[in-house]
Design a protein around this motif. Structure first.
Motif, short mmCIF file in Angstrom:
data_model
loop_
_atom_site.label_atom_id
_atom_site.label_comp_id
_atom_site.label_asym_id
_atom_site.label_seq_id
_atom_site.Cartn_x
_atom_site.Cartn_y
_atom_site.Cartn_z
N PRO A 1 -6.21 -2.51 11.02
CA PRO A 1 -4.99 -1.96 10.44
C PRO A 1 -3.88 -2.99 10.21
CG PRO A 1 -5.23 -1.25 12.71
CD PRO A 1 -6.50 -1.94 12.34
N ARG A 2 -4.04 -4.19 10.75
CA ARG A 2 -3.04 -5.23 10.53
C ARG A 2 -3.21 -5.93 9.18
NH1 ARG A 2 -3.99 -7.18 16.63
NH2 ARG A 2 -6.08 -6.71 15.87
N ILE A 3 -4.31 -5.62 8.47
CA ILE A 3 -4.52 -6.21 7.15
C ILE A 3 -3.71 -5.42 6.14
CG2 ILE A 3 -6.20 -6.80 5.36
CD1 ILE A 3 -8.32 -6.97 7.63
N ARG A 4 -2.79 -6.09 5.49
CA ARG A 4 -1.85 -5.47 4.54
C ARG A 4 -2.32 -5.72 3.12
NH1 ARG A 4 4.53 -7.18 4.36
NH2 ARG A 4 5.25 -5.44 3.11
N GLY A 5 -2.40 -4.67 2.32
CA GLY A 5 -2.85 -4.79 0.94
C GLY A 5 -1.69 -4.87 -0.03
N LEU A 6 -1.83 -5.75 -1.03
CA LEU A 6 -0.82 -5.90 -2.08
C LEU A 6 -1.48 -5.80 -3.44
CD1 LEU A 6 1.24 -8.96 -0.74
CD2 LEU A 6 1.65 -6.53 -0.31
N THR A 7 -0.75 -5.24 -4.39
CA THR A 7 -1.19 -5.14 -5.78
C THR A 7 0.05 -5.24 -6.64
OG1 THR A 7 -2.57 -3.89 -7.34
CG2 THR A 7 -1.18 -2.59 -5.85
N GLY A 8 -0.07 -4.90 -7.90
CA GLY A 8 1.09 -4.97 -8.78
C GLY A 8 0.67 -4.87 -10.22
N ALA A 9 1.61 -5.07 -11.11
CA ALA A 9 1.32 -5.09 -12.54
C ALA A 9 0.40 -6.28 -12.84
CB ALA A 9 2.62 -5.19 -13.33
N PRO A 10 -0.44 -6.17 -13.86
CA PRO A 10 -1.36 -7.28 -14.17
C PRO A 10 -0.68 -8.64 -14.30
CG PRO A 10 -1.99 -5.35 -15.42
CD PRO A 10 -0.69 -5.01 -14.74
N MET B 1 0.81 -1.22 0.00
CA MET B 1 0.00 0.00 0.00
C MET B 1 0.84 1.27 0.00
SD MET B 1 -3.02 -1.12 2.65
CE MET B 1 -1.92 -1.13 4.05
N ASN B 2 2.14 1.13 0.29
CA ASN B 2 3.04 2.28 0.26
C ASN B 2 3.93 2.29 -0.97
OD1 ASN B 2 2.19 3.24 2.88
ND2 ASN B 2 3.27 1.48 3.72
N GLY B 3 3.63 1.39 -1.91
CA GLY B 3 4.39 1.34 -3.15
C GLY B 3 5.72 0.60 -3.02
N GLN B 4 5.92 -0.09 -1.89
CA GLN B 4 7.17 -0.81 -1.67
C GLN B 4 7.08 -2.24 -2.21
OE1 GLN B 4 9.95 0.73 -0.33
NE2 GLN B 4 8.58 2.47 -0.61
N PRO B 5 8.15 -2.74 -2.83
CA PRO B 5 8.13 -4.11 -3.35
C PRO B 5 8.02 -5.13 -2.20
CG PRO B 5 10.21 -2.99 -3.92
CD PRO B 5 9.40 -2.05 -3.09
N VAL B 6 7.27 -6.19 -2.47
CA VAL B 6 7.06 -7.26 -1.49
C VAL B 6 7.13 -8.59 -2.22
CG1 VAL B 6 5.44 -8.28 0.17
CG2 VAL B 6 5.52 -5.81 -0.11
N GLN C 1 -5.46 3.43 -3.55
CA GLN C 1 -6.82 2.90 -3.44
C GLN C 1 -6.89 1.81 -2.37
OE1 GLN C 1 -9.77 3.71 -4.40
NE2 GLN C 1 -10.89 1.85 -3.93
N LEU C 2 -5.89 0.93 -2.35
CA LEU C 2 -5.85 -0.13 -1.32
C LEU C 2 -5.77 0.48 0.08
CD1 LEU C 2 -3.47 -2.86 -2.78
CD2 LEU C 2 -5.88 -3.12 -2.22
N ARG C 3 -4.91 1.47 0.23
CA ARG C 3 -4.73 2.12 1.53
C ARG C 3 -6.05 2.74 2.01
NH1 ARG C 3 -0.24 4.50 0.31
NH2 ARG C 3 -1.14 6.48 -0.26
N ILE D 1 -4.23 -15.25 3.87
CA ILE D 1 -4.19 -14.45 2.65
C ILE D 1 -5.50 -14.60 1.89
CG2 ILE D 1 -3.04 -16.28 1.31
CD1 ILE D 1 -1.40 -14.02 -0.07
N PHE D 2 -5.99 -13.46 1.40
CA PHE D 2 -7.27 -13.41 0.69
C PHE D 2 -7.08 -12.59 -0.58
CE2 PHE D 2 -11.32 -11.01 0.07
CZ PHE D 2 -12.12 -12.09 -0.29
N PHE D 3 -7.59 -13.09 -1.71
CA PHE D 3 -7.51 -12.40 -2.98
C PHE D 3 -8.88 -11.81 -3.31
CE2 PHE D 3 -3.86 -15.06 -3.06
CZ PHE D 3 -2.98 -14.56 -4.01
N GLY D 4 -8.92 -10.53 -3.67
CA GLY D 4 -10.18 -9.88 -4.00
C GLY D 4 -9.92 -8.55 -4.67
N PHE D 5 -10.86 -7.61 -4.55
CA PHE D 5 -10.68 -6.28 -5.14
C PHE D 5 -11.55 -5.27 -4.41
CE2 PHE D 5 -14.24 -8.12 -7.26
CZ PHE D 5 -14.99 -7.14 -7.89
N THR D 6 -11.12 -4.03 -4.45
CA THR D 6 -11.76 -3.00 -3.63
C THR D 6 -13.14 -2.57 -4.13
OG1 THR D 6 -10.75 -1.10 -4.75
CG2 THR D 6 -9.50 -2.10 -2.94
N TYR D 7 -13.45 -2.84 -5.39
CA TYR D 7 -14.76 -2.47 -5.93
C TYR D 7 -15.76 -3.63 -5.81
CZ TYR D 7 -12.61 1.73 -7.80
OH TYR D 7 -11.97 2.94 -7.92
N CYS D 8 -15.38 -4.67 -5.11
CA CYS D 8 -16.22 -5.85 -4.90
C CYS D 8 -17.45 -5.45 -4.09
CB CYS D 8 -15.40 -6.90 -4.16
SG CYS D 8 -16.25 -8.46 -3.84
#
Length: 193
Positions: free
Chosen positions: A120-129, A45-50, A110-112, A62-69
């Motif tokens: 607040p312990r739930i960490r969001g991850l995203t990336g290139a498609p 969520m801070n743009g840092q690589p993970v 958007q994730l943040r 771990i859960f996979f989803g999307f914010t517009y769900c």
């Protein structure tokens, strides 16, 4: 009717990898465990690589989803928030990760913003498609963009929370809308090792 059929297909596709691992000689078991998870290169969520290595050392949900769900994701994240509260101080010993399967819209910002509504312990991850697709494949997560009238889209996706031990080995799923006492019991067992 189409939506019901798509939902049924999504459940079957999402369950197929786990069911295949139960067959004798299915090749999906190593030491009695389902092979789920693997390398990924995403951003937080801070743009840092993970990478997956950041999750080692603590058990992970771990859960996979999307914010517009419209339903599954906010329900699951609300459940996760309640489960973490029920765990009390032990919740700090757990990685909780939400990986977006909608990298086009789910930027780190958007994730943040979205995850600020939950624990607040739930960490969001995203990336290139392609990075998201690779992570979803490693975790055997089904997702598919579904066009909507007016040019928008939604995404059908797997709805389970996947549990991993501190070494990154898959332990079990928590089914969508699992009874709270069962889910908390699964998390306590995960933390106990």
């Amino acid at each position: 009717m189409r939506r019901v059929l798509l939902a049924a297909a999504a459940v079957l596709v999402a369950a197929a990898p786990l069911a295949a691992c139960q067959r004798e000689g299915g090749g999906g078991l190593a030491g009695g465990r389902v092979q789920l998870g693997g390398p990924f290169n995403l951003i937080d969520m801070n743009g840092q690589p993970v990478t997956e290595k950041a999750l080692l050392g603590k058990p992970t949900a771990i859960f996979f989803g999307f914010t517009y769900c419209p339903e599954v994701c906010p329900t699951t994240l609300t459940d996760l928030t309640a489960w973490l509260k029920a765990l009390g101080p032990d919740a700090d010993k757990l990685n909780v990760v939400f990986v977006s399967v909608d990298p086009e819209r789910d930027t780190p910002e958007q994730l943040r913003l979205y995850l600020s509504n939950f624990d607040p312990r739930i960490r969001g991850l995203t990336g290139a498609p392609d990075a998201v697709a690779k992570a979803a494949k490693a975790y055997r997560v089904y997702y598919q963009k579904v066009p909507q009238e007016g040019g928008g889209y939604t995404i059908d996706h797997s709805s389970s929370v996947y549990l991993f031990d501190a070494k990154g080995q898959f332990v079990a799923p928590i089914a969508y809308q699992s009874p709270p006492e069962r889910a908390v019991s699964q998390l306590r067992a995960l933390l106990a090792g």
